[in-house]
Design a protein around this motif. Structure first.
Motif, PDB file in Angstrom:
ATOM      1  N   ILE A 163     -11.172  -4.081   1.915  1.00 36.74           N
ATOM      2  CA  ILE A 163     -10.698  -4.004   3.296  1.00 36.74           C
ATOM      3  C   ILE A 163     -10.738  -5.417   3.884  1.00 36.74           C
ATOM      4  CG2 ILE A 163     -11.225  -3.121   5.621  1.00 36.74           C
ATOM      5  CD1 ILE A 163     -10.410  -0.778   4.042  1.00 36.74           C
ATOM      6  N   THR A 164      -9.626  -5.854   4.466  1.00 33.02           N
ATOM      7  CA  THR A 164      -9.585  -7.167   5.121  1.00 33.02           C
ATOM      8  C   THR A 164      -8.986  -6.985   6.515  1.00 33.02           C
ATOM      9  OG1 THR A 164      -7.322  -7.717   4.453  1.00 33.02           O
ATOM     10  CG2 THR A 164      -9.084  -8.268   2.881  1.00 33.02           C
ATOM     11  N   GLY A 165      -8.860  -8.071   7.230  1.00 27.39           N
ATOM     12  CA  GLY A 165      -8.239  -8.020   8.554  1.00 27.39           C
ATOM     13  C   GLY A 165      -6.789  -7.570   8.498  1.00 27.39           C
ATOM     14  N   LYS A 166      -6.157  -7.710   7.311  1.00 31.48           N
ATOM     15  CA  LYS A 166      -4.743  -7.306   7.169  1.00 31.48           C
ATOM     16  C   LYS A 166      -4.590  -5.831   6.811  1.00 31.48           C
ATOM     17  CE  LYS A 166      -3.066 -11.812   5.546  1.00 31.48           C
ATOM     18  NZ  LYS A 166      -2.660 -12.534   4.332  1.00 31.48           N
ATOM     19  N   SER A 167      -5.691  -5.177   6.473  1.00 32.06           N
ATOM     20  CA  SER A 167      -5.612  -3.760   6.072  1.00 32.06           C
ATOM     21  C   SER A 167      -5.139  -2.901   7.237  1.00 32.06           C
ATOM     22  CB  SER A 167      -6.990  -3.255   5.622  1.00 32.06           C
ATOM     23  OG  SER A 167      -7.467  -4.003   4.531  1.00 32.06           O
ATOM     24  N   ARG A 168      -4.365  -1.866   6.896  1.00 39.35           N
ATOM     25  CA  ARG A 168      -3.859  -0.952   7.942  1.00 39.35           C
ATOM     26  C   ARG A 168      -4.851   0.183   8.167  1.00 39.35           C
ATOM     27  NH1 ARG A 168       2.510  -0.163   6.313  1.00 39.35           N
ATOM     28  NH2 ARG A 168       3.184  -2.300   6.710  1.00 39.35           N
ATOM     29  N   GLY A 169      -6.037  -0.191   8.560  1.00 43.73           N
ATOM     30  CA  GLY A 169      -7.099   0.793   8.761  1.00 43.73           C
ATOM     31  C   GLY A 169      -8.437   0.125   8.545  1.00 43.73           C
ATOM     32  N   LYS A 170      -9.470   0.670   9.180  1.00 38.48           N
ATOM     33  CA  LYS A 170     -10.799   0.036   9.121  1.00 38.48           C
ATOM     34  C   LYS A 170     -11.632   0.520   7.930  1.00 38.48           C
ATOM     35  CE  LYS A 170     -11.494  -1.245  13.959  1.00 38.48           C
ATOM     36  NZ  LYS A 170     -10.116  -1.046  14.449  1.00 38.48           N
ATOM     37  N   ASP A 171     -11.236   1.658   7.341  1.00 43.68           N
ATOM     38  CA  ASP A 171     -12.007   2.182   6.209  1.00 43.68           C
ATOM     39  C   ASP A 171     -11.088   2.984   5.291  1.00 43.68           C
ATOM     40  OD1 ASP A 171     -11.510   4.627   7.439  1.00 43.68           O
ATOM     41  OD2 ASP A 171     -13.615   5.119   7.815  1.00 43.68           O
ATOM     42  N   TYR A 172     -11.680   3.606   4.274  1.00 46.88           N
ATOM     43  CA  TYR A 172     -10.925   4.367   3.273  1.00 46.88           C
ATOM     44  C   TYR A 172      -9.965   5.363   3.921  1.00 46.88           C
ATOM     45  CZ  TYR A 172      -9.950   7.672  -0.507  1.00 46.88           C
ATOM     46  OH  TYR A 172      -9.314   8.489  -1.406  1.00 46.88           O
ATOM     47  N   PHE A 173     -10.465   6.146   4.875  1.00 40.59           N
ATOM     48  CA  PHE A 173      -9.631   7.195   5.468  1.00 40.59           C
ATOM     49  C   PHE A 173      -8.480   6.606   6.291  1.00 40.59           C
ATOM     50  CE2 PHE A 173     -13.483   9.619   4.506  1.00 40.59           C
ATOM     51  CZ  PHE A 173     -12.926  10.704   3.850  1.00 40.59           C
ATOM     52  N   GLY A 174      -8.769   5.546   7.054  1.00 40.03           N
ATOM     53  CA  GLY A 174      -7.729   4.906   7.863  1.00 40.03           C
ATOM     54  C   GLY A 174      -6.595   4.371   7.004  1.00 40.03           C
ATOM     55  N   VAL A 175      -6.950   3.702   5.905  1.00 40.43           N
ATOM     56  CA  VAL A 175      -5.935   3.104   5.022  1.00 40.43           C
ATOM     57  C   VAL A 175      -5.177   4.188   4.260  1.00 40.43           C
ATOM     58  CG1 VAL A 175      -5.539   1.549   3.069  1.00 40.43           C
ATOM     59  CG2 VAL A 175      -7.173   0.905   4.840  1.00 40.43           C
ATOM     60  N   GLN A 176      -5.867   5.244   3.822  1.00 41.19           N
ATOM     61  CA  GLN A 176      -5.173   6.326   3.115  1.00 41.19           C
ATOM     62  C   GLN A 176      -4.162   7.030   4.027  1.00 41.19           C
ATOM     63  OE1 GLN A 176      -4.741   6.565   0.064  1.00 41.19           O
ATOM     64  NE2 GLN A 176      -6.276   7.810  -0.977  1.00 41.19           N
ATOM     65  N   ARG A 177      -4.503   7.179   5.302  1.00 40.23           N
ATOM     66  CA  ARG A 177      -3.545   7.812   6.225  1.00 40.23           C
ATOM     67  C   ARG A 177      -2.335   6.898   6.452  1.00 40.23           C
ATOM     68  NH1 ARG A 177      -5.607  12.528   7.398  1.00 40.23           N
ATOM     69  NH2 ARG A 177      -7.854  12.753   7.379  1.00 40.23           N
ATOM     70  N   ALA A 178      -2.577   5.582   6.459  1.00 42.08           N
ATOM     71  CA  ALA A 178      -1.456   4.627   6.558  1.00 42.08           C
ATOM     72  C   ALA A 178      -0.591   4.702   5.293  1.00 42.08           C
ATOM     73  CB  ALA A 178      -1.999   3.210   6.761  1.00 42.08           C
ATOM     74  N   ASN A 179      -1.230   4.875   4.125  1.00 45.23           N
ATOM     75  CA  ASN A 179      -0.487   5.041   2.863  1.00 45.23           C
ATOM     76  C   ASN A 179       0.382   6.297   2.911  1.00 45.23           C
ATOM     77  OD1 ASN A 179      -1.429   2.741   1.569  1.00 45.23           O
ATOM     78  ND2 ASN A 179      -3.058   3.795   0.453  1.00 45.23           N
ATOM     79  N   LEU A 180      -0.179   7.388   3.432  1.00 48.62           N
ATOM     80  CA  LEU A 180       0.575   8.645   3.540  1.00 48.62           C
ATOM     81  C   LEU A 180       1.798   8.455   4.440  1.00 48.62           C
ATOM     82  CD1 LEU A 180       1.124  11.675   3.261  1.00 48.62           C
ATOM     83  CD2 LEU A 180      -0.661  12.104   4.972  1.00 48.62           C
ATOM     84  N   ALA A 181       1.592   7.801   5.577  1.00 44.48           N
ATOM     85  CA  ALA A 181       2.713   7.577   6.510  1.00 44.48           C
ATOM     86  C   ALA A 181       3.803   6.726   5.855  1.00 44.48           C
ATOM     87  CB  ALA A 181       2.200   6.896   7.782  1.00 44.48           C
ATOM     88  N   ALA A 182       3.396   5.707   5.089  1.00 41.23           N
ATOM     89  CA  ALA A 182       4.363   4.831   4.403  1.00 41.23           C
ATOM     90  C   ALA A 182       5.140   5.603   3.338  1.00 41.23           C
ATOM     91  CB  ALA A 182       3.631   3.645   3.775  1.00 41.23           C
ATOM     92  N   LEU A 183       4.451   6.466   2.592  1.00 35.92           N
ATOM     93  CA  LEU A 183       5.120   7.285   1.568  1.00 35.92           C
ATOM     94  C   LEU A 183       6.077   8.291   2.207  1.00 35.92           C
ATOM     95  CD1 LEU A 183       2.224   7.980  -0.973  1.00 35.92           C
ATOM     96  CD2 LEU A 183       4.406   6.880  -1.512  1.00 35.92           C
ATOM     97  N   GLN A 184       5.650   8.911   3.308  1.00 32.42           N
ATOM     98  CA  GLN A 184       6.527   9.872   3.991  1.00 32.42           C
ATOM     99  C   GLN A 184       7.829   9.208   4.406  1.00 32.42           C
ATOM    100  OE1 GLN A 184       3.416  11.127   6.841  1.00 32.42           O
ATOM    101  NE2 GLN A 184       3.987  13.213   6.365  1.00 32.42           N
ATOM    102  N   LYS A 185       7.706   8.017   4.952  1.00 35.18           N
ATOM    103  CA  LYS A 185       8.887   7.267   5.423  1.00 35.18           C
ATOM    104  C   LYS A 185       9.793   6.897   4.240  1.00 35.18           C
ATOM    105  CE  LYS A 185       9.449   3.125   8.140  1.00 35.18           C
ATOM    106  NZ  LYS A 185       8.654   2.006   8.643  1.00 35.18           N
ATOM    107  N   ALA A 186       9.182   6.402   3.164  1.00 36.66           N
ATOM    108  CA  ALA A 186       9.962   5.943   2.004  1.00 36.66           C
ATOM    109  C   ALA A 186      10.614   7.090   1.249  1.00 36.66           C
ATOM    110  CB  ALA A 186       9.053   5.160   1.067  1.00 36.66           C
ATOM    111  N   LEU A 187       9.954   8.253   1.204  1.00 36.48           N
ATOM    112  CA  LEU A 187      10.468   9.380   0.425  1.00 36.48           C
ATOM    113  C   LEU A 187      11.329  10.324   1.254  1.00 36.48           C
ATOM    114  CD1 LEU A 187       7.221  10.177  -1.614  1.00 36.48           C
ATOM    115  CD2 LEU A 187       9.239   8.957  -2.447  1.00 36.48           C
ATOM    116  N   GLY A 188      11.544   9.953   2.519  1.00 38.45           N
ATOM    117  CA  GLY A 188      12.381  10.780   3.388  1.00 38.45           C
ATOM    118  C   GLY A 188      11.784  12.125   3.682  1.00 38.45           C
ATOM    119  N   SER A 189      10.467  12.149   3.981  1.00 35.24           N
ATOM    120  CA  SER A 189       9.813  13.425   4.304  1.00 35.24           C
ATOM    121  C   SER A 189      10.291  13.917   5.664  1.00 35.24           C
ATOM    122  CB  SER A 189       8.294  13.245   4.341  1.00 35.24           C
ATOM    123  OG  SER A 189       7.831  12.922   3.047  1.00 35.24           O
ATOM    124  N   LYS A 190      10.484  15.223   5.725  1.00 33.09           N
ATOM    125  CA  LYS A 190      11.000  15.808   6.978  1.00 33.09           C
ATOM    126  C   LYS A 190       9.862  16.425   7.774  1.00 33.09           C
ATOM    127  CE  LYS A 190      15.288  16.625   4.587  1.00 33.09           C
ATOM    128  NZ  LYS A 190      14.825  15.915   3.406  1.00 33.09           N
TER     129      LYS A 190
END
Length: 320
Positions: free
Chosen positions: A293-320
């Motif tokens: 985790i660094t200052g550039k991470s999209r979240g302060k801990d494991y859960f914050g970053v994983q939720r950012a990963n989910l949002a990025a995947l939803q956007k990229a995969l065209g989730s409805k």
């Protein structure tokens, strides 16, 4: 006279030794425990540190061998770190990810060691699994993938929960007095990981593409858990350059599977991903392998970053 003094000194030495024994039984202050009685835990890198902190809570002092912003695979230990490792009451690491750590753990002589790789089955990604082709590109980093196994188990919340249960057992053995506290903390953590798993499952259900492109083949377990296909530019080693043949394959794949985005990560160099995205007229975004985790991470801990990963995947995969 001399004899009497000798006896009294010996008697005093015996009494003070007994006193010290009694004291150390109550509050072990050396080596395995801190002066205020907390268990000293050494973790190899962020996902292991997070587990140790979440499960140990206020009863542990956790030291992370990998500093924020350092690529864990490249870690070299200082003699001071190696010595401190030997003073740990417990070690939490992932065998096969960091050769320097593996060697130091073997030599440390520490009794209570949690190896994350022993708590959940590791797999080789780059083979046919459940009818999906999980590719890891042309280049394998043998330092990272011992025997070809993919070490990135923490990115799958279900596997990470299995690891948490194993770490709980090790901490309880190292510090039996706080076994009930560790169990309570583990139950709470596993419940949160179950919730994250459900969010991924539900959030990726309705999607227009299954395939995502990433620089670093870190997401094989996550892809498998939710029925996705990861195509990595560089394989398991985030620093290796893809071959011309691999780039051609990726062009074809991107067109065939309606890929919209090339993912890069926060620690490794994004140049290859950005060049490929430019060639293919695709967007770029971050998918974080959560190795630190660094200052550039999209979240302060494991859960914050994983939720950012989910949002990025939803956007990229065209989730409805």
């Amino acid at each position: 006279m001399n004899i009497r003094r000798h006896i009294s000194t010996a008697t005093l030495a015996g009494v003070s030794a007994l006193g010290l024994l009694a004291l150390s039984a109550c509050s072990p202050a050396s080596g395995a425990h801190t002066e205020d009685g907390r268990l000293r835990v050494t973790a190899s890198f962020y996902p292991m540190e997070f587990l140790a902190q979440q499960i140990g809570g206020k009863y542990v002092e956790v030291t992370d061998l990998t500093k924020p912003g350092v690529e864990p695979h490249d870690l070299e230990l200082t003699p001071k770190q190696t010595a401190e490792l030997g003073e740990s009451g417990a070690i939490v690491y992932l065998k096969g990810l960091q050769p320097a750590v593996d060697d130091a753990v073997t030599q440390s002589g520490v009794k209570h060691v949690a190896d994350a790789a022993s708590f959940t089955p590791l797999e080789k990604h780059g083979t046919e699994v459940d009818g999906h082709h999980h590719t890891t590109g042309d280049n394998h980093s043998h330092s990272e993938a011992e025997g070809g196994n993919d070490p990135h188990i923490w990115l799958d919340p279900v596997k990470y929960a299995e690891v948490a249960k194993g770490v709980n057992k090790t901490l309880a053995q190292a510090d039996p007095a706080h076994k009930a506290d560790f169990q309570k903390n583990t139950d709470a953590l596993v419940e949160k990981l179950d919730g994250l798993n459900k969010d991924f499952r539900d959030g990726l259900k309705k999607r227009s593409s299954d395939t995502f492109l990433t620089t670093h083949a870190a997401f094989g377990y996550l892809a498998e858990r939710y029925g996705l296909t990861e195509e990595a530019i560089s394989g398991l080693d985030p620093e290796s350059e893809p071959s011309a043949h691999r780039i051609r394959d990726l062009h074809t794949l991107a067109t065939r599977h309606h890929v919209s985005t090339v993912f890069f990560e926060t620690i490794a160099n994004p140049a290859t991903a950005k060049a490929l995205a430019g060639d293919l007229h695709l967007k770029t975004d971050v998918l974080d392998p959560l190795e630190g985790i660094t200052g550039k991470s999209r979240g302060k801990d494991y859960f914050g970053v994983q939720r950012a990963n989910l949002a990025a995947l939803q956007k990229a995969l065209g989730s409805k």
